[in-house]
Design a protein around this motif. Structure first.
Motif, short mmCIF file in Angstrom:
data_model
loop_
_atom_site.label_atom_id
_atom_site.label_comp_id
_atom_site.label_asym_id
_atom_site.label_seq_id
_atom_site.Cartn_x
_atom_site.Cartn_y
_atom_site.Cartn_z
N GLU A 96 0.78 -1.23 0.00
CA GLU A 96 0.00 0.00 0.00
C GLU A 96 0.81 1.29 0.00
O GLU A 96 0.30 2.32 -0.43
N LEU A 97 2.05 1.26 0.49
CA LEU A 97 2.80 2.50 0.63
C LEU A 97 3.81 2.74 -0.49
O LEU A 97 4.02 3.89 -0.90
N SER A 162 -2.03 8.96 4.16
CA SER A 162 -3.30 8.48 4.69
C SER A 162 -4.45 8.65 3.72
O SER A 162 -5.57 8.21 3.99
N LEU A 163 -4.19 9.25 2.55
CA LEU A 163 -5.25 9.50 1.58
C LEU A 163 -5.40 8.32 0.64
O LEU A 163 -4.43 7.65 0.29
N GLU A 164 -6.65 8.07 0.22
CA GLU A 164 -6.87 7.08 -0.83
C GLU A 164 -6.30 7.62 -2.13
O GLU A 164 -6.42 8.82 -2.43
N GLU A 165 -5.69 6.76 -2.93
CA GLU A 165 -5.08 7.21 -4.17
C GLU A 165 -5.57 6.37 -5.33
O GLU A 165 -5.50 5.14 -5.29
N GLY A 169 0.83 3.56 -8.68
CA GLY A 169 1.69 2.71 -9.49
C GLY A 169 2.05 1.42 -8.77
O GLY A 169 1.64 1.17 -7.64
N ALA A 170 2.84 0.59 -9.43
CA ALA A 170 3.24 -0.69 -8.84
C ALA A 170 4.68 -1.05 -9.16
O ALA A 170 5.14 -2.13 -8.80
N GLU A 171 5.41 -0.15 -9.83
CA GLU A 171 6.74 -0.51 -10.29
C GLU A 171 7.69 -0.87 -9.15
O GLU A 171 8.45 -1.84 -9.21
N ASN A 172 7.66 -0.08 -8.09
CA ASN A 172 8.59 -0.32 -6.99
C ASN A 172 8.18 -1.51 -6.14
O ASN A 172 9.01 -2.23 -5.59
N LEU A 173 6.87 -1.74 -6.03
CA LEU A 173 6.39 -2.96 -5.39
C LEU A 173 6.90 -4.17 -6.16
O LEU A 173 7.42 -5.13 -5.57
N LEU A 174 6.81 -4.12 -7.48
CA LEU A 174 7.27 -5.25 -8.28
C LEU A 174 8.78 -5.42 -8.18
O LEU A 174 9.29 -6.55 -8.20
N ALA A 175 9.50 -4.31 -8.08
CA ALA A 175 10.96 -4.41 -7.98
C ALA A 175 11.37 -5.17 -6.73
O ALA A 175 12.39 -5.88 -6.72
N LEU A 189 0.02 -11.44 -5.11
CA LEU A 189 -1.14 -10.78 -5.69
C LEU A 189 -2.43 -11.20 -5.02
O LEU A 189 -3.33 -10.39 -4.79
N HIS A 190 -2.53 -12.48 -4.70
CA HIS A 190 -3.76 -13.00 -4.10
C HIS A 190 -4.06 -12.31 -2.78
O HIS A 190 -5.24 -12.13 -2.42
N HIS A 191 -3.03 -11.87 -2.06
CA HIS A 191 -3.23 -11.27 -0.75
C HIS A 191 -3.32 -9.74 -0.82
O HIS A 191 -3.46 -9.09 0.22
N LEU A 192 -3.25 -9.16 -2.01
CA LEU A 192 -3.43 -7.72 -2.14
C LEU A 192 -4.91 -7.39 -2.28
O LEU A 192 -5.74 -8.24 -2.58
N SER A 193 -5.22 -6.12 -2.10
CA SER A 193 -6.60 -5.67 -2.34
C SER A 193 -6.88 -5.71 -3.84
O SER A 193 -5.95 -5.67 -4.66
N PRO A 194 -8.16 -5.79 -4.24
CA PRO A 194 -8.48 -5.79 -5.68
C PRO A 194 -7.89 -4.59 -6.40
O PRO A 194 -7.43 -4.72 -7.54
N LYS A 195 -7.89 -3.43 -5.74
CA LYS A 195 -7.31 -2.23 -6.36
C LYS A 195 -5.84 -2.42 -6.66
O LYS A 195 -5.37 -2.15 -7.77
N ARG A 196 -5.07 -2.90 -5.68
CA ARG A 196 -3.63 -3.08 -5.89
C ARG A 196 -3.35 -4.23 -6.85
O ARG A 196 -2.38 -4.19 -7.61
#
Length: 427
Positions: A96-97, A162-165, A169-175, A189-196
């Motif tokens: 999320e962060l 703390s704001l919804e966004e 992106g996801a590039e750094n999560l993937l890295a 992926l299965h444990h992420l929220s549908p949005k992520r």
């Protein structure tokens, strides 16, 4: 904290092994759990999400971490193996962060979060996220490799966590997970929220997403395919193993299925339609239409070059199938198979047509799953040809295809059974 570094960047412990005091590995770090606090106070690090060897994810409080050092995490030796469930007030660092767009307090410039620094408080058993590694400029790029100035600032120097966004992106999560096998990334992926999940799917290239989709539960597959643009969804289906793509297409509403098939290359769409014409739990429904096929005048050197292709799974590379032209399924007359061990024993110039294993009768496309499983068990096979009445090779069934269909429908979402409660690490 008895020992270990008083500070670390979160990217440095992604996927690192977790050990008990005796040196036995109990799992790997998959995320960090923090709680945001009012004002500009740094978030408190509550603990780690650890994936056990059984694929169950548990919560490891930081109070039970004795050291974070040398690419490993050491625990006190006791774990609570209840499945981790995120509470409403908690935030996942990787999930999320990272990749979040936040704002520099001084100047109001929007920046992208690349990494976070965790610091142990002096004389206390608490950890906080006190610094943020960010990049100025537009969104995009990968961890530490994008354009734009990068800088490390205090947590209090940014705002917006703390704001919804929308469109995070996801590039750094993937890295942080770039070395994961497809099955392990699918578990992330299965444990992420549908949005992520949707954001990560958008950031993956077609081939990587295809590999991951093959490892996801059916509901997740359909969800992800549904949020992709139709042209991209068709490209990803083309990149999947034909049998897996056909299974996924078969679960879609008829209109959606036909629309995606119309966007695929004609040859790939024809393969999909052919596979979907067989009952799901038969050899025809289980097989891939793209085994390694060679003509009888091909040499051992030709065969070895084909099985060296890095994208092939071990089961698909276990043997080659020798057929008369045409070499695309359905082929000309099927002649036999040659196992890779035999290829390693003969000179490179030997013709594969002279070393055929043709003693075993191939599977028929309507052979039921119990028959297919019995064939594999009886003859210790990892792959087997599927041949029609005319003697043409239609495809090949691999042992992983058989296991996928023999296990319970929800096997990807569960783990080996463990008793819940307090147990020693590795117990």
């Amino acid at each position: 904290m008895a020992s270990g570094a008083p500070r670390f960047f979160v990217s440095h412990i992604s996927g690192v092994a977790v050990f008990d005091p005796a040196g036995d590995q109990v799992g790997r770090v998959r995320d960090l759990v923090v709680i945001l606090r009012p004002g500009r106070r740094p978030p408190r690090l509550l603990g780690l999400v650890v994936e056990l060897s059984t694929r169950r994810r548990i919560f490891l409080p930081m109070t039970r971490v004795t050291a974070v050092q040398s690419g490993q995490v050491i625990t006190t030796g006791v774990l609570n193996v209840r499945r981790f469930e995120q509470r409403p007030t908690e935030r996942l660092v990787f999930g999320e962060l990272l990749d979040r767009r936040v704002t520099l307090v001084d100047g109001g410039e929007a920046v992208t979060v690349l990494d976070l620094s965790v610091h142990q408080l002096q004389a206390r058993r608490e950890w906080e996220i006190d610094r943020v590694f960010v990049r100025k400029g537009k969104k995009g790029g990968t961890f530490r490799r994008g354009k734009g100035e990068t800088l490390t600032v205090e947590w209090s120097a940014v705002t917006g966590f703390s704001l919804e966004e929308d469109g995070q992106g996801a590039e750094n999560l993937l890295a942080t997970f770039e070395q994961l096998r497809p099955a392990d990334l699918a578990n992330v992926l299965h444990h992420l929220s549908p949005k992520r999940r949707a954001e990560v799917a958008a950031a993956l290239d077609d081939d990587r997403l295809a590999d991951v989709l093959e490892e996801l539960p059916e509901d997740d597959q359909i969800e992800i395919l549904g949020v992709l643009a139709e042209e991209r969804a068709a490209d990803v289906l083309e990149a999947m193993d034909p049998d897996d793509a056909a299974d996924l297409l078969g679960e879609l509403p008829e209109a959606d299925k036909e629309r995606l098939l119309s966007l695929m290359r004609p040859a790939d769409a024809a393969d999909m339609r052919r596979l979907m014409s067989y009952e799901e739990h038969t050899a025809g429904g289980l097989m891939t239409t793209e085994p390694i096929i060679l003509r009888p005048d091909a040499t051992v050197a030709d065969a070895l070059a084909r099985i060296r292709e890095p994208d092939l799974s071990p089961a698909h590379a276990a043997q080659v199938y020798v057929c008369r032209p045409p070499e695309e399924t359905p082929t000309g007359k099927y002649l036999g198979t040659v196992h890779f061990q035999r290829l390693l024993r003969d000179p490179p110039y030997t013709l594969v047509g002279s070393m055929l294993d043709d003693d075993l009768r191939p599977l028929e496309p309507d052979a039921a799953l119990p028959v297919v499983a019995g064939f594999f068990a009886t003859y210790d096979m990892v792959a087997a040809p599927v041949v029609d009445e005319a003697g043409s090779l239609l495809g090949a069934v691999t042992v992983d295809d058989v296991l996928d269909h023999m296990l319970p429908d929800d096997w990807r979402e569960t783990e080996f059974h463990l008793e819940e409660g307090e147990v020693p690490d590795g117990g």
